[in-house]
Every structure is written in structure tokens, then in C-alpha cells.
Design a protein around this motif. Structure first.
Motif, PDB file in Angstrom:
ATOM      1  N   VAL A   3       2.199   3.481  20.413  1.00  0.00           N
ATOM      2  CA  VAL A   3       3.747   2.547  20.200  1.00  0.00           C
ATOM      3  C   VAL A   3       3.460   2.070  18.470  1.00  0.00           C
ATOM      4  O   VAL A   3       1.758   2.001  17.954  1.00  0.00           O
ATOM      5  CB  VAL A   3       3.467   1.421  20.906  1.00  0.00           C
ATOM      6  N   GLY A   4       4.964   2.047  18.510  1.00  0.00           N
ATOM      7  CA  GLY A   4       4.445   1.453  16.693  1.00  0.00           C
ATOM      8  C   GLY A   4       6.399   1.763  16.310  1.00  0.00           C
ATOM      9  O   GLY A   4       6.960   1.501  16.904  1.00  0.00           O
ATOM     10  N   VAL A   5       6.150   0.938  15.385  1.00  0.00           N
ATOM     11  CA  VAL A   5       7.109   0.495  14.930  1.00  0.00           C
ATOM     12  C   VAL A   5       7.310   0.858  13.363  1.00  0.00           C
ATOM     13  O   VAL A   5       6.675   1.150  12.046  1.00  0.00           O
ATOM     14  CB  VAL A   5       7.155  -1.363  14.339  1.00  0.00           C
ATOM     15  N   LYS A   6       8.806   1.254  12.795  1.00  0.00           N
ATOM     16  CA  LYS A   6       9.372   2.082  11.025  1.00  0.00           C
ATOM     17  C   LYS A   6      10.296   0.920  10.882  1.00  0.00           C
ATOM     18  O   LYS A   6      10.897   0.856  11.716  1.00  0.00           O
ATOM     19  CB  LYS A   6       9.398   2.971  11.526  1.00  0.00           C
ATOM     20  N   ALA A   7      10.612   0.947  10.249  1.00  0.00           N
ATOM     21  CA  ALA A   7      12.080   0.578   8.886  1.00  0.00           C
ATOM     22  C   ALA A   7      12.720   1.339   9.102  1.00  0.00           C
ATOM     23  O   ALA A   7      12.794   2.847   9.718  1.00  0.00           O
ATOM     24  CB  ALA A   7      11.421   0.658   7.105  1.00  0.00           C
ATOM     25  N   GLY A   8      13.835   1.120  10.050  1.00  0.00           N
ATOM     26  CA  GLY A   8      14.851   1.665  10.348  1.00  0.00           C
ATOM     27  C   GLY A   8      16.012   1.564  10.830  1.00  0.00           C
ATOM     28  O   GLY A   8      15.308   0.526  12.001  1.00  0.00           O
ATOM     29  N   GLY A   9      16.660   2.474  11.432  1.00  0.00           N
ATOM     30  CA  GLY A   9      17.440   2.171  12.820  1.00  0.00           C
ATOM     31  C   GLY A   9      18.751   0.327  12.271  1.00  0.00           C
ATOM     32  O   GLY A   9      18.768   0.309  11.118  1.00  0.00           O
TER      33      GLY A   9
ATOM     34  N   TYR B  15       2.770  -7.881  18.767  1.00  0.00           N
ATOM     35  CA  TYR B  15       2.062  -8.858  18.980  1.00  0.00           C
ATOM     36  C   TYR B  15       3.409  -9.495  20.037  1.00  0.00           C
ATOM     37  O   TYR B  15       4.401  -9.801  19.733  1.00  0.00           O
ATOM     38  CB  TYR B  15       1.757  -9.903  18.220  1.00  0.00           C
ATOM     39  N   GLY B  16       2.947  -8.868  21.191  1.00  0.00           N
ATOM     40  CA  GLY B  16       3.421 -10.312  22.512  1.00  0.00           C
ATOM     41  C   GLY B  16       4.507  -8.754  22.760  1.00  0.00           C
ATOM     42  O   GLY B  16       4.890  -9.644  23.891  1.00  0.00           O
ATOM     43  N   VAL B  17       4.994  -7.806  22.558  1.00  0.00           N
ATOM     44  CA  VAL B  17       5.699  -7.144  22.980  1.00  0.00           C
ATOM     45  C   VAL B  17       5.562  -6.863  24.311  1.00  0.00           C
ATOM     46  O   VAL B  17       3.990  -7.048  24.836  1.00  0.00           O
ATOM     47  CB  VAL B  17       5.946  -6.110  21.978  1.00  0.00           C
ATOM     48  N   GLU B  18       5.923  -6.505  25.071  1.00  0.00           N
ATOM     49  CA  GLU B  18       6.339  -6.150  26.525  1.00  0.00           C
ATOM     50  C   GLU B  18       6.818  -5.553  27.284  1.00  0.00           C
ATOM     51  O   GLU B  18       7.996  -5.573  26.706  1.00  0.00           O
ATOM     52  CB  GLU B  18       6.814  -7.641  27.589  1.00  0.00           C
ATOM     53  N   ILE B  19       6.200  -4.279  27.480  1.00  0.00           N
ATOM     54  CA  ILE B  19       7.040  -2.864  28.467  1.00  0.00           C
ATOM     55  C   ILE B  19       7.418  -2.699  29.511  1.00  0.00           C
ATOM     56  O   ILE B  19       6.151  -2.554  29.976  1.00  0.00           O
ATOM     57  CB  ILE B  19       5.916  -1.566  27.332  1.00  0.00           C
TER      58      ILE B  19
ATOM     59  N   VAL C 191      -6.486  -0.068  19.163  1.00  0.00           N
ATOM     60  CA  VAL C 191      -7.038   0.712  20.638  1.00  0.00           C
ATOM     61  C   VAL C 191      -6.817  -0.065  22.138  1.00  0.00           C
ATOM     62  O   VAL C 191      -8.192  -1.048  21.365  1.00  0.00           O
ATOM     63  CB  VAL C 191      -7.901   1.305  21.060  1.00  0.00           C
ATOM     64  N   MET C 192      -6.283   0.264  23.309  1.00  0.00           N
ATOM     65  CA  MET C 192      -6.154  -0.358  24.109  1.00  0.00           C
ATOM     66  C   MET C 192      -6.367   0.298  25.439  1.00  0.00           C
ATOM     67  O   MET C 192      -5.846   1.377  25.406  1.00  0.00           O
ATOM     68  CB  MET C 192      -4.956  -1.550  24.174  1.00  0.00           C
ATOM     69  N   GLU C 193      -7.347  -0.549  25.973  1.00  0.00           N
ATOM     70  CA  GLU C 193      -6.849   0.464  27.387  1.00  0.00           C
ATOM     71  C   GLU C 193      -6.058  -0.984  28.317  1.00  0.00           C
ATOM     72  O   GLU C 193      -6.592  -1.840  28.625  1.00  0.00           O
ATOM     73  CB  GLU C 193      -8.222   0.944  28.172  1.00  0.00           C
ATOM     74  N   LEU C 194      -5.101  -0.114  28.677  1.00  0.00           N
ATOM     75  CA  LEU C 194      -4.133  -1.286  29.621  1.00  0.00           C
ATOM     76  C   LEU C 194      -3.741  -0.296  31.275  1.00  0.00           C
ATOM     77  O   LEU C 194      -3.710   0.963  30.961  1.00  0.00           O
ATOM     78  CB  LEU C 194      -2.875  -0.649  29.188  1.00  0.00           C
ATOM     79  N   HIS C 195      -3.942  -1.280  32.514  1.00  0.00           N
ATOM     80  CA  HIS C 195      -4.030  -0.393  33.683  1.00  0.00           C
ATOM     81  C   HIS C 195      -4.490   0.889  33.427  1.00  0.00           C
ATOM     82  O   HIS C 195      -3.883   2.225  34.293  1.00  0.00           O
ATOM     83  CB  HIS C 195      -3.067  -0.443  34.044  1.00  0.00           C
ATOM     84  N   GLY C 196      -6.136   1.259  32.816  1.00  0.00           N
ATOM     85  CA  GLY C 196      -6.002   2.564  32.716  1.00  0.00           C
ATOM     86  C   GLY C 196      -5.920   3.912  31.718  1.00  0.00           C
ATOM     87  O   GLY C 196      -5.636   4.516  32.021  1.00  0.00           O
ATOM     88  N   LEU C 197      -4.390   3.447  31.050  1.00  0.00           N
ATOM     89  CA  LEU C 197      -3.901   4.147  30.015  1.00  0.00           C
ATOM     90  C   LEU C 197      -4.324   3.159  28.916  1.00  0.00           C
ATOM     91  O   LEU C 197      -4.053   2.742  28.077  1.00  0.00           O
ATOM     92  CB  LEU C 197      -2.772   3.469  29.869  1.00  0.00           C
ATOM     93  N   LYS C 198      -4.159   5.089  27.897  1.00  0.00           N
ATOM     94  CA  LYS C 198      -4.898   4.456  26.627  1.00  0.00           C
ATOM     95  C   LYS C 198      -4.310   4.261  25.637  1.00  0.00           C
ATOM     96  O   LYS C 198      -3.575   5.563  25.631  1.00  0.00           O
ATOM     97  CB  LYS C 198      -6.069   5.441  25.813  1.00  0.00           C
ATOM     98  N   VAL C 199      -3.601   2.926  25.122  1.00  0.00           N
ATOM     99  CA  VAL C 199      -2.389   2.692  24.037  1.00  0.00           C
ATOM    100  C   VAL C 199      -3.220   3.193  22.820  1.00  0.00           C
ATOM    101  O   VAL C 199      -3.975   2.006  22.747  1.00  0.00           O
ATOM    102  CB  VAL C 199      -1.639   1.454  24.866  1.00  0.00           C
ATOM    103  N   VAL C 200      -1.645   3.141  22.018  1.00  0.00           N
ATOM    104  CA  VAL C 200      -2.623   2.900  20.300  1.00  0.00           C
ATOM    105  C   VAL C 200      -1.903   1.973  19.058  1.00  0.00           C
ATOM    106  O   VAL C 200      -0.484   3.307  20.007  1.00  0.00           O
ATOM    107  CB  VAL C 200      -3.912   4.578  19.770  1.00  0.00           C
ATOM    108  N   VAL C 201      -1.776   1.764  18.674  1.00  0.00           N
ATOM    109  CA  VAL C 201      -0.963   1.345  17.330  1.00  0.00           C
ATOM    110  C   VAL C 201      -1.711   1.298  16.380  1.00  0.00           C
ATOM    111  O   VAL C 201      -2.826   0.716  15.965  1.00  0.00           O
ATOM    112  CB  VAL C 201      -0.771  -0.572  17.666  1.00  0.00           C
ATOM    113  N   ASP C 202      -0.522   1.604  15.505  1.00  0.00           N
ATOM    114  CA  ASP C 202      -1.180   2.334  13.932  1.00  0.00           C
ATOM    115  C   ASP C 202      -1.448   0.590  13.376  1.00  0.00           C
ATOM    116  O   ASP C 202      -0.831  -0.813  13.280  1.00  0.00           O
ATOM    117  CB  ASP C 202      -0.575   2.684  13.327  1.00  0.00           C
ATOM    118  N   ALA C 203      -1.839   0.587  12.473  1.00  0.00           N
ATOM    119  CA  ALA C 203      -2.516  -1.251  11.412  1.00  0.00           C
ATOM    120  C   ALA C 203      -1.087  -1.574  11.311  1.00  0.00           C
ATOM    121  O   ALA C 203      -0.984  -2.907  11.367  1.00  0.00           O
ATOM    122  CB  ALA C 203      -3.699  -0.852  10.344  1.00  0.00           C
ATOM    123  N   GLU C 204      -0.307  -1.024  10.518  1.00  0.00           N
ATOM    124  CA  GLU C 204       1.057  -1.807  10.143  1.00  0.00           C
ATOM    125  C   GLU C 204       2.197  -1.856  11.261  1.00  0.00           C
ATOM    126  O   GLU C 204       2.956  -2.941  10.946  1.00  0.00           O
ATOM    127  CB  GLU C 204       2.346  -0.816   9.322  1.00  0.00           C
ATOM    128  N   SER C 205       2.049  -1.175  12.079  1.00  0.00           N
ATOM    129  CA  SER C 205       2.595  -1.795  13.594  1.00  0.00           C
ATOM    130  C   SER C 205       2.095  -3.336  14.334  1.00  0.00           C
ATOM    131  O   SER C 205       2.974  -3.935  14.952  1.00  0.00           O
ATOM    132  CB  SER C 205       3.202  -0.502  14.453  1.00  0.00           C
TER     133      SER C 205
END
Length: 123
Positions: A28-34, A73-77, A54-68
Motif C-alpha cells: 500500500v502506498g501513496v504517490k504525488a498526482g491524481g 497513518y490511521g487509514v482504514e481500508i 511491515v505489518m501482519e493484519l488478520h494473517g495478511l502481510k502488508v508493506v508500506v514504503d517509508a515515504e508513504s
């Protein structure tokens, strides 16, 4: 940092299973644009950097880059089914504005790089 509903995790896990690649995880990430300044990105990856969160959420590995990290922070998907299909939704408490499609947002502390809105919807 990020919360992902069990419904969304179940959908992501099903999509991962179709990929038949055992080392994939959700990035999951964010980039300038849109049209509002920043755009969300969500997809499968198998390349992890030392600076990734790196996070483990409900058995799912989720990775976020340092810039994003600061934008997510606090995002709900979540994932919601509808009569015409379904899709992922993102609630970002750091966003002060977002576009109609929900893929772009304006951050409370930075403007990003807003682009002309493409009102064509790909199906």
C-alpha cells in the motif's frame, strides 16, 4: 498504522491465491498526482526494502514504503460488495479533500501534485 477490515483481507487473500505466487504480499502506498494532489496505490509485490514498514493484519502481510507512511497513518481500508460488483474503500483521517472516484486526496499538511481529473471510468 493501517487498519484493514476482515472483509477486505478475505478479498485480498482470495486475489492472492489466484496469483499462485507464494511470496507475494500487499503493498500500500501513496504517490504525488491524481486530481486532488496524491493518489493511493495498492497491489501485490514480492520485493521488500529495508526501509519498508511491515505489518501482519488478520494473517495478511502488508508493506508500506517509508515515504508513504506519513500519508497513511490511521487509514482504514474496507471492501464493499454492491449490485454492480464491489470495490475497496479507503478512509483517510489525514485527507482534507478527495476526488469523486476516491482514488485521490489532498493531505492536511501537503498539497502534492494535482493533475487534471480524468473523468473517464475504466470498467
Amino acid at each position: 498504522m493501517i487498519t484493514i477490515s476482515e472483509t477486505a483481507v478475505d478479498k485480498i487473500k482470495a486475489m492472492l491465491a489466484e496469483e499462485e505466487a507464494p511470496n507475494l504480499f500487499l503493498r500500500v502506498g501513496v504517490k504525488a498526482g491524481g486530481c486532488s494532489g496524491f493518489s493511493y496505490g495498492m497491489g501485490f509485490d514480492d520485493d521488500q526494502n529495508d526501509t519498508d514498514e511491515v505489518m501482519e493484519l488478520h494473517g495478511l502481510k502488508v508493506v508500506v514504503d517509508a515515504e508513504s507512511k506519513k500519508y497513511l497513518y490511521g487509514v482504514e481500508i474496507d471492501y464493499q460488495d454492491s449490485g454492480m460488483g464491489g470495490g475497496f474503500t479507503i478512509h483517510n483521517p489525514n485527507a482534507v479533500a478527495s476526488c469523486g472516484c476516491g482514488q485521490s486526496f489532498k493531505h492536511k499538511e501537503e498539497e502534492g501534485h494535482a493533475e487534471k481529473c480524468d473523468d473517464k471510468v475504466e470498467v
